[in-house]
Design a protein around this motif. Structure first.
Motif, PDB file in Angstrom:
ATOM      1  N   THR A 432      30.556   9.024  48.361  1.00  0.00           N
ATOM      2  CA  THR A 432      31.273   9.508  47.175  1.00  0.00           C
ATOM      3  C   THR A 432      31.066  11.004  46.952  1.00  0.00           C
ATOM      4  O   THR A 432      31.938  11.679  46.392  1.00  0.00           O
ATOM      5  CB  THR A 432      30.819   8.732  45.930  1.00  0.00           C
ATOM      6  N   GLU A 433      29.914  11.531  47.359  1.00  0.00           N
ATOM      7  CA  GLU A 433      29.670  12.971  47.260  1.00  0.00           C
ATOM      8  C   GLU A 433      30.605  13.729  48.196  1.00  0.00           C
ATOM      9  O   GLU A 433      31.137  14.785  47.840  1.00  0.00           O
ATOM     10  CB  GLU A 433      28.213  13.293  47.596  1.00  0.00           C
ATOM     11  N   LEU A 434      30.823  13.211  49.362  1.00  0.00           N
ATOM     12  CA  LEU A 434      31.762  13.821  50.304  1.00  0.00           C
ATOM     13  C   LEU A 434      33.190  13.688  49.787  1.00  0.00           C
ATOM     14  O   LEU A 434      34.011  14.601  49.926  1.00  0.00           O
ATOM     15  CB  LEU A 434      31.629  13.159  51.672  1.00  0.00           C
ATOM     16  N   ARG A 435      33.473  12.548  49.190  1.00  0.00           N
ATOM     17  CA  ARG A 435      34.814  12.287  48.646  1.00  0.00           C
ATOM     18  C   ARG A 435      35.155  13.251  47.521  1.00  0.00           C
ATOM     19  O   ARG A 435      36.291  13.756  47.439  1.00  0.00           O
ATOM     20  CB  ARG A 435      34.878  10.852  48.131  1.00  0.00           C
ATOM     21  N   THR A 443      41.821  23.783  55.011  1.00  0.00           N
ATOM     22  CA  THR A 443      40.813  23.571  56.050  1.00  0.00           C
ATOM     23  C   THR A 443      40.845  22.114  56.484  1.00  0.00           C
ATOM     24  O   THR A 443      41.339  21.249  55.764  1.00  0.00           O
ATOM     25  CB  THR A 443      39.397  23.876  55.529  1.00  0.00           C
ATOM     26  N   MET A 444      40.274  21.862  57.653  1.00  0.00           N
ATOM     27  CA  MET A 444      40.132  20.479  58.084  1.00  0.00           C
ATOM     28  C   MET A 444      39.058  19.768  57.262  1.00  0.00           C
ATOM     29  O   MET A 444      39.100  18.558  57.098  1.00  0.00           O
ATOM     30  CB  MET A 444      39.790  20.414  59.573  1.00  0.00           C
ATOM     31  N   SER A 445      38.098  20.529  56.693  1.00  0.00           N
ATOM     32  CA  SER A 445      37.032  19.913  55.890  1.00  0.00           C
ATOM     33  C   SER A 445      37.584  19.146  54.704  1.00  0.00           C
ATOM     34  O   SER A 445      37.059  18.096  54.325  1.00  0.00           O
ATOM     35  CB  SER A 445      36.061  20.985  55.390  1.00  0.00           C
ATOM     36  N   GLU A 446      38.660  19.652  54.094  1.00  0.00           N
ATOM     37  CA  GLU A 446      39.192  18.991  52.914  1.00  0.00           C
ATOM     38  C   GLU A 446      39.815  17.632  53.240  1.00  0.00           C
ATOM     39  O   GLU A 446      40.110  16.850  52.332  1.00  0.00           O
ATOM     40  CB  GLU A 446      40.216  19.877  52.214  1.00  0.00           C
ATOM     41  N   ALA A 447      39.950  17.337  54.529  1.00  0.00           N
ATOM     42  CA  ALA A 447      40.382  15.987  54.909  1.00  0.00           C
ATOM     43  C   ALA A 447      39.388  14.942  54.433  1.00  0.00           C
ATOM     44  O   ALA A 447      39.748  13.765  54.249  1.00  0.00           O
ATOM     45  CB  ALA A 447      40.543  15.896  56.428  1.00  0.00           C
ATOM     46  N   LEU A 448      38.118  15.359  54.223  1.00  0.00           N
ATOM     47  CA  LEU A 448      37.106  14.405  53.762  1.00  0.00           C
ATOM     48  C   LEU A 448      37.422  13.879  52.371  1.00  0.00           C
ATOM     49  O   LEU A 448      37.051  12.745  52.034  1.00  0.00           O
ATOM     50  CB  LEU A 448      35.725  15.054  53.790  1.00  0.00           C
ATOM     51  N   ASN A 449      38.100  14.679  51.531  1.00  0.00           N
ATOM     52  CA  ASN A 449      38.530  14.163  50.227  1.00  0.00           C
ATOM     53  C   ASN A 449      39.396  12.922  50.396  1.00  0.00           C
ATOM     54  O   ASN A 449      39.142  11.877  49.778  1.00  0.00           O
ATOM     55  CB  ASN A 449      39.335  15.223  49.484  1.00  0.00           C
ATOM     56  N   ASP A 450      40.400  13.031  51.239  1.00  0.00           N
ATOM     57  CA  ASP A 450      41.341  11.933  51.429  1.00  0.00           C
ATOM     58  C   ASP A 450      40.753  10.807  52.281  1.00  0.00           C
ATOM     59  O   ASP A 450      41.000   9.626  52.031  1.00  0.00           O
ATOM     60  CB  ASP A 450      42.633  12.448  52.073  1.00  0.00           C
ATOM     61  N   LEU A 451      39.960  11.167  53.280  1.00  0.00           N
ATOM     62  CA  LEU A 451      39.358  10.141  54.142  1.00  0.00           C
ATOM     63  C   LEU A 451      38.485   9.214  53.320  1.00  0.00           C
ATOM     64  O   LEU A 451      38.619   7.986  53.382  1.00  0.00           O
ATOM     65  CB  LEU A 451      38.540  10.789  55.258  1.00  0.00           C
ATOM     66  N   PHE A 452      37.602   9.766  52.509  1.00  0.00           N
ATOM     67  CA  PHE A 452      36.659   8.914  51.773  1.00  0.00           C
ATOM     68  C   PHE A 452      37.268   8.310  50.508  1.00  0.00           C
ATOM     69  O   PHE A 452      36.735   7.353  49.963  1.00  0.00           O
ATOM     70  CB  PHE A 452      35.378   9.689  51.494  1.00  0.00           C
ATOM     71  N   THR A 453      38.407   8.825  50.067  1.00  0.00           N
ATOM     72  CA  THR A 453      39.169   8.137  49.018  1.00  0.00           C
ATOM     73  C   THR A 453      39.745   6.840  49.551  1.00  0.00           C
ATOM     74  O   THR A 453      39.973   5.883  48.807  1.00  0.00           O
ATOM     75  CB  THR A 453      40.294   9.037  48.503  1.00  0.00           C
ATOM     76  N   ALA A 454      39.958   6.806  50.873  1.00  0.00           N
ATOM     77  CA  ALA A 454      40.552   5.636  51.522  1.00  0.00           C
ATOM     78  C   ALA A 454      39.548   4.550  51.889  1.00  0.00           C
ATOM     79  O   ALA A 454      39.908   3.580  52.565  1.00  0.00           O
ATOM     80  CB  ALA A 454      41.318   6.083  52.779  1.00  0.00           C
ATOM     81  N   VAL A 455      38.277   4.693  51.469  1.00  0.00           N
ATOM     82  CA  VAL A 455      37.275   3.673  51.786  1.00  0.00           C
ATOM     83  C   VAL A 455      37.642   2.349  51.137  1.00  0.00           C
ATOM     84  O   VAL A 455      37.846   2.283  49.909  1.00  0.00           O
ATOM     85  CB  VAL A 455      35.884   4.143  51.317  1.00  0.00           C
ATOM     86  N   THR A 456      37.733   1.315  51.928  1.00  0.00           N
ATOM     87  CA  THR A 456      38.032  -0.025  51.398  1.00  0.00           C
ATOM     88  C   THR A 456      37.192  -1.076  52.099  1.00  0.00           C
ATOM     89  O   THR A 456      36.796  -0.902  53.237  1.00  0.00           O
ATOM     90  CB  THR A 456      39.529  -0.371  51.597  1.00  0.00           C
TER      91      THR A 456
END
Length: 456
Positions: A432-435, A443-456
């Motif tokens: 959640t901290e990464l999210r 940046t490619m780093s901001e993909a972590l916002n969307d990647l970890f929002t998609a945790v299911t």
């Protein structure tokens, strides 16, 4: 007979780093290297640095396009530029070691006993050196399988000799579907070669997450790289301008013709001239030097570092090996191979594949209840800016604790992003901290916002 407090055999990352540290501490250090073309070690001369220089040139050439002849000219230029780069790095490494007070000695080393080394020099003369402590850092060498005609063929190359080939092959066959083979497949395809990869296993990238491996295979095939699985190479025969390979498939024998053959079937510990048995040093079943968690051999004053010690074959592992030994000699001895955390790695495909931690299957096997996040690379704005929208990002999270267990990034700039996720795993930072973190844009780093929002 010259005597040294420390004798390091091999000018690789671990050896040269430790040499500088011990010399700075006021100790006498001899750094023995067989070839002046290997000052600095495998990474800067025949592996990481030159191959990634070619990878960069190959992507640039692919973007430029043009005829095969035009690409062949750019390829030859890339080889020359790679040589200039490695020559400069060799000289810099030599100067750095000498200026630190390290005695650099050229010659082929062989153990006489657990303290003495016989050194054979290029002019045929020999010298005996004595070391109070000895550190083996001789690296690894390409492995050539026992295929009929392979050793004698004029068109067979290893990952080291391939980077000296000045003529771009129209058709390249690569024996081996592992990381090195696939990297070269990607480079040469971008330069303009037709590429066929042969692997004996039926499973593509068996160590990787199955979804990620499928995405990599789909990408390679879309780029025109053939990956043939379940293949046994029977023999190789030269012709005037290339080689013919006879291979066995599940459907019978088949012949493949090419202009060059790259053998990428792994690397083996480089000990054939060192004769460790003369010092009573034990080896593993794999043929590596057997060490404990402090990298000490069964002979208390002899250590081994880097590829020759049989661990992961990465230059940053060799660097960390030097820290482990330094911790024993100059520190509190607390650093070991067991506490260096999760180990990230990258395979420089196009786009690169990077990983740290567990796959989904490995996490489940270890008893974790898992949640999974997936994000197509095409959904990342920076990937669109870079025009590299192929790929998939995947993360594995412990469902109970929220801890990140593993990350698999097949996307642009993943080789940079993976290091952030290694830190998150080591520090126990919940996903959640990464999210919810704030990242710069685009940046490619901001993909972590969307990647970890998609945790299911």
């Amino acid at each position: 007979m010259k005597k040294f407090e420390n004798m390091i055999i091999g000018f690789g990352k671990g050896g040269k780093t430790l040499a500088g540290v011990l010399a700075a501490a006021g100790q006498s250090v001899a750094l023995i290297e067989k070839s002046p073309l290997m000052y600095g070690g495998t990474c800067i001369n025949v592996a990481c640095i030159p191959s990634k220089a070619l990878e960069h040139s190959a992507r640039f050439s692919q973007a430029q396009g043009g005829t095969f002849q035009e690409r062949a000219v750019r390829y030859r230029t890339a080889i020359w530029e790679k040589r200039e780069l490695t020559a400069a790095l060799r000289q810099k490494n030599l100067e750095k070691a000498v200026s630190a007070g390290v005695k650099v000695i050229l010659g082929t080393a062989a153990f006489l006993d657990d303290h003495r080394i016989r050194l054979e020099k290029a002019d045929g003369t020999e010298e005996v050196l004595w070391g109070e402590r000895i550190f083996i850092n001789t690296g690894a060498r390409p492995f050539l399988p026992p295929v009929d005609g392979l050793q004698s063929s004029r068109f067979v190359y290893t990952s080291e000799t391939m980077m000296e080939l000045e003529t771009l092959p129209g058709k390249l066959v690569i024996i081996g579907g592992g990381y090195i083979g696939l990297e070269f497949a990607s480079y040469y395809r971008n330069f303009g070669s037709d590429v066929v990869v042969l692997q004996d296993s039926d499973i593509f990238l068996p160590r990787e997450d199955a979804e990620i491996a499928a995405a990599v295979l789909e990408n390679l095939e879309a780029r025109g790289i053939q990956v043939l699985r379940g293949i046994q190479v029977q023999r190789i025969r030269d012709r005037e301008d290339g080689a013919d390979l006879t291979v066995r498939t599940e459907y019978g024998e088949r012949k493949l013709s090419c202009n060059a053959v790259l053998v990428a079937t792994g690397r083996r510990p480089n000990l054939q001239e060192l004769h460790p048995e003369a010092a009573g040093i034990e080896l593993t079943a794999y043929g590596a030097v057997k060490t404990d968690e402090h990298l000490r051999t069964n002979v208390p004053h002899i250590w081994a570092m880097g590829d020759v010690a049989g661990g992961l074959q990465f230059t940053y592992i060799s660097l960390d090996d030097s820290r482990i030994v330094k911790s024993q000699l100059l520190g509190d001895g607390s650093r070991t191979t067991e506490n260096r955390g999760a180990i990230p790695y990258s395979v420089f495909l196009d786009p690169p594949l990077s990983r740290v931690g567990l796959t989904e299957a490995e996490a489940v096997k270890k008893g974790h209840a898992v949640k999974v996040a997936r994000l197509p690379a095409a959904a990342v704005p920076k990937a669109k800016v870079l025009r590299q929208t192929n790929g998939l990002l995947k993360a594995i999270v412990d469902a109970e604790t929220g801890q990140l267990l593993g990350a698999h990034l097949f996307c642009a700039e993943s080789q940079e992003l993976i290091n952030l996720l290694k830190l998150a795993i080591d520090a126990g930072i919940p996903y959640t901290e990464l999210r919810d973190a704030v990242y710069t844009h685009p940046t490619m780093s901001e993909a972590l916002n969307d990647l970890f929002t998609a945790v299911t």
